[in-house]
Design a protein around this motif. Structure first.
Motif, PDB file in Angstrom:
ATOM      1  N   UNK A 155      -8.975  -6.488  13.686  1.00  0.00           N
ATOM      2  CA  UNK A 155      -8.539  -7.302  12.555  1.00  0.00           C
ATOM      3  C   UNK A 155      -7.011  -7.258  12.487  1.00  0.00           C
ATOM      4  N   UNK A 156      -6.381  -8.439  12.433  1.00  0.00           N
ATOM      5  CA  UNK A 156      -4.926  -8.485  12.532  1.00  0.00           C
ATOM      6  C   UNK A 156      -4.261  -7.752  11.367  1.00  0.00           C
ATOM      7  N   UNK A 157      -4.799  -7.945  10.156  1.00  0.00           N
ATOM      8  CA  UNK A 157      -4.165  -7.294   9.007  1.00  0.00           C
ATOM      9  C   UNK A 157      -4.309  -5.781   9.074  1.00  0.00           C
ATOM     10  N   UNK A 158      -5.515  -5.308   9.531  1.00  0.00           N
ATOM     11  CA  UNK A 158      -5.676  -3.869   9.606  1.00  0.00           C
ATOM     12  C   UNK A 158      -4.805  -3.295  10.715  1.00  0.00           C
ATOM     13  N   UNK A 159      -4.629  -4.074  11.780  1.00  0.00           N
ATOM     14  CA  UNK A 159      -3.739  -3.655  12.860  1.00  0.00           C
ATOM     15  C   UNK A 159      -2.339  -3.396  12.309  1.00  0.00           C
ATOM     16  N   UNK A 160      -1.841  -4.358  11.513  1.00  0.00           N
ATOM     17  CA  UNK A 160      -0.495  -4.200  10.951  1.00  0.00           C
ATOM     18  C   UNK A 160      -0.463  -3.045   9.950  1.00  0.00           C
ATOM     19  N   UNK A 161      -1.583  -2.817   9.241  1.00  0.00           N
ATOM     20  CA  UNK A 161      -1.617  -1.716   8.278  1.00  0.00           C
ATOM     21  C   UNK A 161      -1.511  -0.377   9.002  1.00  0.00           C
ATOM     22  N   UNK A 162      -2.215  -0.230  10.121  1.00  0.00           N
ATOM     23  CA  UNK A 162      -2.095   1.017  10.875  1.00  0.00           C
ATOM     24  C   UNK A 162      -0.701   1.156  11.465  1.00  0.00           C
ATOM     25  N   UNK A 163      -0.105   0.027  11.815  1.00  0.00           N
ATOM     26  CA  UNK A 163       1.270   0.089  12.282  1.00  0.00           C
ATOM     27  C   UNK A 163       2.180   0.608  11.174  1.00  0.00           C
ATOM     28  N   UNK A 164       1.856   0.277   9.908  1.00  0.00           N
ATOM     29  CA  UNK A 164       2.639   0.805   8.788  1.00  0.00           C
ATOM     30  C   UNK A 164       2.550   2.331   8.744  1.00  0.00           C
ATOM     31  N   UNK A 165       1.338   2.864   8.986  1.00  0.00           N
ATOM     32  CA  UNK A 165       1.184   4.316   9.006  1.00  0.00           C
ATOM     33  C   UNK A 165       2.126   4.915  10.047  1.00  0.00           C
ATOM     34  N   UNK A 166       2.207   4.260  11.211  1.00  0.00           N
ATOM     35  CA  UNK A 166       3.097   4.743  12.261  1.00  0.00           C
ATOM     36  C   UNK A 166       4.563   4.645  11.833  1.00  0.00           C
ATOM     37  N   UNK A 167       4.922   3.542  11.167  1.00  0.00           N
ATOM     38  CA  UNK A 167       6.326   3.361  10.786  1.00  0.00           C
ATOM     39  C   UNK A 167       6.738   4.361   9.716  1.00  0.00           C
ATOM     40  N   UNK A 168       5.790   4.706   8.809  1.00  0.00           N
ATOM     41  CA  UNK A 168       6.088   5.752   7.832  1.00  0.00           C
ATOM     42  C   UNK A 168       6.340   7.053   8.580  1.00  0.00           C
ATOM     43  N   UNK A 169       5.623   7.238   9.686  1.00  0.00           N
ATOM     44  CA  UNK A 169       5.869   8.393  10.544  1.00  0.00           C
ATOM     45  C   UNK A 169       7.312   8.427  11.039  1.00  0.00           C
TER      46      UNK A 169
END
Lengths: 116, 497
Positions: B304-318
């Motif tokens: 899912x594209x939106x969930x993909x970007x959401x997990x990318x947010x988790x990485x960026x917070x990292x």
């Protein structure tokens, strides 16, 4: 009796953990919310307990007593109670909507329905 | 300073907060316009405050002219100003561009409630950034959280409801942890003013309750900020929220919690607890590294594209936490700069999703098939923001990653390993952004795809504004860089605040 003398902090800690347990372990969403409310109420007790001074009275200007309890924690907690009530109300509102949409308020059943 | 300019820190919160009940009273057709106007006004105030902070240093404001620490103090320093620009900017861009998309997601009779909640979320987030008082931060945090639960649950997707319930549970537990921490500090110091706390903790003989408070506050805020592994509320909440609400919240909600975390750990605890820097790094650096790797890893396989970007947010917070956990000027500069740049990139991406979603039949990767031909302009902007997310030179994402790498270099040998993690994370970002691009350029449009629906003009403009900002701040990063380096300097206490 250092340990028993601070019994109010024990009440805080035990109540906090009971609430936290319900939040984590219960599958029924309403029970989770009850847990959350207990969890918050425990923190209210922490604040109220810390503001009390043994033998102190209410801090009213011109009163003859020399020892006052701190009023600030109570004021803070008044605000926090309002926040807590809003959270509970919103949470219950969401549970009602979940029941309407899914016909269940069991977390595992909802996950099962979503997986289908 | 003119009388009005002196009131800016208070107006920053008051304008959106007062406008929220007005939105409910106004005729329904006007609610969007009123919300957008209040948001733009707040953005103007934030820009004005940022200019003042750059020119003449931090702004302090005594509420009702009661002197701190007895009165409630508002304060805007470089970090706060940067945050305010991000929060109000994201809100304005999403509102201005998002009318059509929101009209599709929120039914007409509930629209004014939604916009009122939006303004309350904005007021809460801005309030956190201007507040210099620990308890006020808690109240504003809860205002913004409660309002953002409403925003997330406002859409038509029923899966948003369990997601928002989880968000509410975890958010409230986080906020309550924070409240416990404040209580413990208040017991030891008798103050709620952050600057006063810093002074008084130094005089506290028994530091153990303060240490416990630091733990409670850090964990509570980590929950709110979705630091790995406390991020589990984030992906579903972002995925099922109305697209425009996702764009707003993804750009700024977690960053504001990170801001409070940095404030507490560096302003209040850093000088007062022995070995605090080491504990902070030892706790957060492994989580940051895991967040980058796991978040990017999950995003690589997400459909899912939106969930993909959401997990990318988790990485960026990292990445942001990784910079902060270096506890150096360079690291903190990179962290605060990345807050700004990630908000630009992720805000742009989610806005583009809002435009692409009505064109595509759904949000799965294969629904994006042929998107490059069906909505070429919007998709081009999506790619620009995606490049910034990866950190390609010439985009904003590159600047902050460059600073992050140079900060890691200062560490010597262990820094090389950190750089390895960052490079690996960026390569994973290449993979997950490429998966979307591949599907859009070479995939076949699904058969049930809608016939080329036009992207609404204001939304197209908002998306391109975000995309061009990514390029502009990639080439001329002077403004956010100046704010973030002075924020880093004041966080580490090198200049008096």
């Amino acid at each position: 009796m250092q340990v028993l003398g601070i019994y109010y902090y024990w009440v805080f800690a035990i109540l906090l953990m009971i609430g936290f347990y319900a939040v984590i372990a219960k599958l029924n969403l309403v029970k989770k919310l009850i847990g959350l409310t207990l969890f918050q109420a425990a923190v209210f007790l922490l604040y109220i307990a810390m503001g009390k001074v043994e033998g102190g009275t209410a801090p009213i200007y011109g009163a003859s007593a020399a020892v006052f309890s701190s009023p600030l924690p109570q004021v803070l907690i008044l605000t926090a109670i309002v926040v807590g009530i809003s959270t509970t109300a919103l949470g219950l509102g969401i549970v009602v909507r979940i029941k309407e949409e899914y016909g269940s308020i069991q977390e595992d059943e909802i996950q099962e329905i979503d997986r289908r | 300073m003119s009388p009005l300019a002196a009131q800016m820190p208070a107006l920053q919160v008051v304008v959106p907060m007062l406008m929220a009940p007005f939105v409910l009273l106004l005729p329904k057709g006007l609610s969007w316009a009123a919300a957008a106007a209040a948001s733009l006004l707040a953005f103007g105030i934030a820009a004005q405050l940022a200019a003042t902070v750059i020119d003449s240093g931090p702004v302090a404001y005594q509420m009702g002219s009661w002197p701190a620490p007895y009165g409630i103090e508002l304060g805007v320093d470089a970090l706060g100003a940067l945050l305010l620009v991000v929060v109000t900017g994201a809100s304005s861009l999403a509102l201005v561009g998002g009318r059509a998309s929101l009209a599709a997601a929120v039914t007409e009779e509930r629209e004014h409630y939604f916009y009122a909640a939006w303004l309350l979320a904005l007021a809460g987030l801005a309030g956190i950034a201007v507040s210099a008082d620990a308890f006020n931060i808690f109240v504003f945090m809860e205002i913004s959280s409660l309002a953002s639960y409403v925003l997330v649950a406002g859409g038509p997707d029923r899966r948003a409801l369990p997601a928002v319930f989880k968000y509410l549970m975890m958010g409230t537990v986080g906020a309550t942890f924070y409240l416990i921490g404040i209580g413990l500090i208040y017991m030891a110091t008798g103050t709620l003013n952050l600057a006063d706390m810093d002074l008084r903790i130094a005089g506290v003989a028994d530091k153990e309750p303060i240490l416990a408070a630091a733990g409670f506050i850090t964990v509570g805020l980590a929950l709110k900020a979705a630091i790995f592994p406390l991020h589990v509320w984030l992906p579903n909440a972002y995925t099922y929220a109305p697209h425009i609400a996702t764009a707003f919240l993804a750009a700024c909600a977690t960053k504001v919690s990170l801001y409070v975390l940095l404030r507490f750990d560096f302003f209040v605890f850093q000088q007062n607890l022995s070995g605090h820097a080491l504990q902070f790094s030892a706790y957060l650096m492994p989580l940051a590294i895991l967040g980058i790797l796991v978040g990017s890893g999950v995003a690589m396989f997400e459909r899912n594209v939106k969930r993909l970007l959401a997990f990318s947010s988790v990485a960026q917070i990292g990445y942001i936490m990784l910079g902060a956990s270096l506890v150096s000027i360079g690291g903190l500069t990179a962290a605060t700069l990345h807050m700004f740049n990630h908000a630009l990139a992720k805000g742009g991406l989610f806005l583009a999703i809002a435009a692409l979603a009505p064109v595509a039949a759904g949000l799965r990767l294969k629904d994006m098939g042929g998107m490059a031909r069906r909505a070429p302009w919007t998709f081009a902007a999506f790619v620009v923001a995606g490049l910034s997310l990866i950190g390609v030179p010439g985009t904003a994402g590159f600047v902050s990653k460059w600073y992050l790498i140079s900060a890691a270099m200062e560490l010597g040998a262990p820094g090389i390993a950190l750089i390895g993690v960052m490079v690996l994370g960026s390569l994973m970002a290449v993979v997950y952004v490429w998966r979307i691009v591949e599907s859009a350029c070479f995939g076949k449009p699904p058969e049930n795809a809608a016939q080329a629906a036009a992207v609404p003009r204001p939304l197209g403009a908002a998306i391109w504004a975000a995309a061009l900002a990514n390029v502009y701040f990639g080439i001329a990063p002077g403004l956010p860089l100046r704010l973030s380096s002075s924020a880093a300097a004041s966080l580490l206490g090198h200049v008096p605040t």
